[in-house]
Design a protein around this motif. Sequence first.
Motif, PDB file in Angstrom:
ATOM      1  N   PRO A  94       0.667  -1.277  -0.269  1.00  0.00           N
ATOM      2  CA  PRO A  94      -0.080  -0.191   0.107  1.00  0.00           C
ATOM      3  C   PRO A  94       1.075   1.045   0.338  1.00  0.00           C
ATOM      4  O   PRO A  94      -0.030   2.439  -0.822  1.00  0.00           O
ATOM      5  CB  PRO A  94      -0.727  -0.021   1.446  1.00  0.00           C
ATOM      6  CG  PRO A  94      -1.268  -1.572   1.590  1.00  0.00           C
ATOM      7  CD  PRO A  94       0.069  -2.377   1.775  1.00  0.00           C
ATOM      8  N   ARG A  95       1.966   1.161   0.562  1.00  0.00           N
ATOM      9  CA  ARG A  95       2.640   2.331   0.587  1.00  0.00           C
ATOM     10  C   ARG A  95       3.065   2.737  -0.628  1.00  0.00           C
ATOM     11  O   ARG A  95       3.569   3.775  -1.114  1.00  0.00           O
ATOM     12  CB  ARG A  95       4.269   2.045   1.372  1.00  0.00           C
ATOM     13  CG  ARG A  95       5.354   3.324   1.893  1.00  0.00           C
ATOM     14  CD  ARG A  95       5.288   4.429   1.918  1.00  0.00           C
ATOM     15  NE  ARG A  95       5.284   5.188   2.341  1.00  0.00           N
ATOM     16  CZ  ARG A  95       5.599   7.181   2.450  1.00  0.00           C
ATOM     17  NH1 ARG A  95       4.187   6.979   1.507  1.00  0.00           N
ATOM     18  NH2 ARG A  95       6.821   7.411   1.556  1.00  0.00           N
ATOM     19  N   THR A  96       3.576   1.653  -1.252  1.00  0.00           N
ATOM     20  CA  THR A  96       4.505   2.047  -2.856  1.00  0.00           C
ATOM     21  C   THR A  96       3.310   2.819  -3.684  1.00  0.00           C
ATOM     22  O   THR A  96       3.338   3.169  -3.902  1.00  0.00           O
ATOM     23  CB  THR A  96       4.091   0.736  -3.596  1.00  0.00           C
ATOM     24  OG1 THR A  96       5.045   0.011  -2.898  1.00  0.00           O
ATOM     25  CG2 THR A  96       4.976   0.783  -4.837  1.00  0.00           C
ATOM     26  N   VAL A  97       1.450   2.106  -3.510  1.00  0.00           N
ATOM     27  CA  VAL A  97       0.612   2.509  -4.554  1.00  0.00           C
ATOM     28  C   VAL A  97       0.712   4.214  -3.929  1.00  0.00           C
ATOM     29  O   VAL A  97       0.712   5.191  -4.781  1.00  0.00           O
ATOM     30  CB  VAL A  97      -0.795   1.680  -3.250  1.00  0.00           C
ATOM     31  CG1 VAL A  97      -1.562   2.803  -4.535  1.00  0.00           C
ATOM     32  CG2 VAL A  97      -0.886   0.957  -4.141  1.00  0.00           C
ATOM     33  N   GLU A  98       0.830   4.168  -2.944  1.00  0.00           N
ATOM     34  CA  GLU A  98       0.516   5.860  -2.049  1.00  0.00           C
ATOM     35  C   GLU A  98       1.454   6.876  -3.062  1.00  0.00           C
ATOM     36  O   GLU A  98       1.422   8.007  -3.304  1.00  0.00           O
ATOM     37  CB  GLU A  98       0.787   6.233  -0.341  1.00  0.00           C
ATOM     38  CG  GLU A  98      -0.600   5.737   0.260  1.00  0.00           C
ATOM     39  CD  GLU A  98      -1.480   6.342  -0.090  1.00  0.00           C
ATOM     40  OE1 GLU A  98      -1.112   7.459  -0.302  1.00  0.00           O
ATOM     41  OE2 GLU A  98      -2.409   5.297  -0.104  1.00  0.00           O
ATOM     42  N   VAL A  99       3.028   6.075  -2.677  1.00  0.00           N
ATOM     43  CA  VAL A  99       4.187   7.355  -3.563  1.00  0.00           C
ATOM     44  C   VAL A  99       4.152   7.226  -5.070  1.00  0.00           C
ATOM     45  O   VAL A  99       3.941   7.857  -5.522  1.00  0.00           O
ATOM     46  CB  VAL A  99       5.245   5.778  -3.493  1.00  0.00           C
ATOM     47  CG1 VAL A  99       6.850   6.520  -4.444  1.00  0.00           C
ATOM     48  CG2 VAL A  99       5.390   5.521  -1.874  1.00  0.00           C
ATOM     49  N   HIS A 100       3.218   5.991  -6.268  1.00  0.00           N
ATOM     50  CA  HIS A 100       2.794   5.800  -6.824  1.00  0.00           C
ATOM     51  C   HIS A 100       2.067   7.750  -6.762  1.00  0.00           C
ATOM     52  O   HIS A 100       2.393   8.155  -8.191  1.00  0.00           O
ATOM     53  CB  HIS A 100       2.254   4.655  -7.344  1.00  0.00           C
ATOM     54  CG  HIS A 100       3.151   4.263  -8.301  1.00  0.00           C
ATOM     55  ND1 HIS A 100       4.199   4.275  -8.648  1.00  0.00           N
ATOM     56  CD2 HIS A 100       3.222   2.769  -7.689  1.00  0.00           C
ATOM     57  CE1 HIS A 100       5.122   2.903  -8.444  1.00  0.00           C
ATOM     58  NE2 HIS A 100       4.388   1.881  -8.327  1.00  0.00           N
ATOM     59  N   ARG A 101       1.015   7.466  -6.225  1.00  0.00           N
ATOM     60  CA  ARG A 101      -0.299   8.418  -6.733  1.00  0.00           C
ATOM     61  C   ARG A 101       0.318   9.446  -6.307  1.00  0.00           C
ATOM     62  O   ARG A 101      -0.233  11.121  -6.818  1.00  0.00           O
ATOM     63  CB  ARG A 101      -1.069   8.045  -5.323  1.00  0.00           C
ATOM     64  CG  ARG A 101      -2.372   9.812  -5.275  1.00  0.00           C
ATOM     65  CD  ARG A 101      -3.605   9.011  -4.531  1.00  0.00           C
ATOM     66  NE  ARG A 101      -3.241   8.943  -2.892  1.00  0.00           N
ATOM     67  CZ  ARG A 101      -4.040   8.574  -2.026  1.00  0.00           C
ATOM     68  NH1 ARG A 101      -5.369   8.380  -2.612  1.00  0.00           N
ATOM     69  NH2 ARG A 101      -3.646   8.422  -0.245  1.00  0.00           N
ATOM     70  N   ALA A 102       1.363   9.952  -4.900  1.00  0.00           N
ATOM     71  CA  ALA A 102       1.859  11.454  -5.044  1.00  0.00           C
ATOM     72  C   ALA A 102       2.826  11.848  -6.065  1.00  0.00           C
ATOM     73  O   ALA A 102       2.488  12.562  -6.759  1.00  0.00           O
ATOM     74  CB  ALA A 102       2.528  10.928  -4.054  1.00  0.00           C
TER      75      ALA A 102
END
Length: 209
Positions: A175-183
């Motif tokens: 999920p952290r990687t998803v948040e990084v991609h979103r940012a």
Amino acid sequence: MPLKLVIVDDHKIIRDGLRVLIQRESDLEVVGEAADGRAGVAETLRLRPGVVLLDMAMPELNGIEAARQLRAKGFAGGIVMLSMHSERRTVIQARTAGVDAYVLKEYAFEQVRAAIDAAARRETWFSPQLSDPLSGDEELPSIDRLLTPREREVLQMLAEGRGAKEIAFRLGISPRTVEVHRANMMGKLKVDNVVDLTRIAVREGLATL
């Protein structure tokens, strides 16, 4: 020997209808089908048909991204895109992803048949109603220029209303990687919320509302 085909469309009625029409052609054979882009990529790579028919708008992985993944993974067969979108930017995006033929869904099966024949020879074919889609400036849409393939996958799922945990599970990332991609996407596309990301995804043909 009949030309082997795989049909990828999230609507069963479309898959069934295409199968019936194709079965009337003695030199064509449907050997597989899938209901979303991700499953379509897997099924196509497993069966290695002469031509795959890809719907443009599908959940999780749209037709353009599916085509891009197929080419990246060495699929050398023909790719036909079935779409409701006639915008030039979408056609260019599909062609750049490795699509051979682009068919507008509103027209008769004769166009699908012509597209299959062209794609089997790896020739370019477009519905005649599309006026010279590749003429002039062929600059890629901003999504293709700015975002990585993984970011485009995440963007589509965000636009479909999926949360970070679900996206992470489906893509096999954290999920952290998803948040990084979103940012990262927000920075690249100069927006500050998911609503604006969704608008861009719809505009670029990655998702539908």
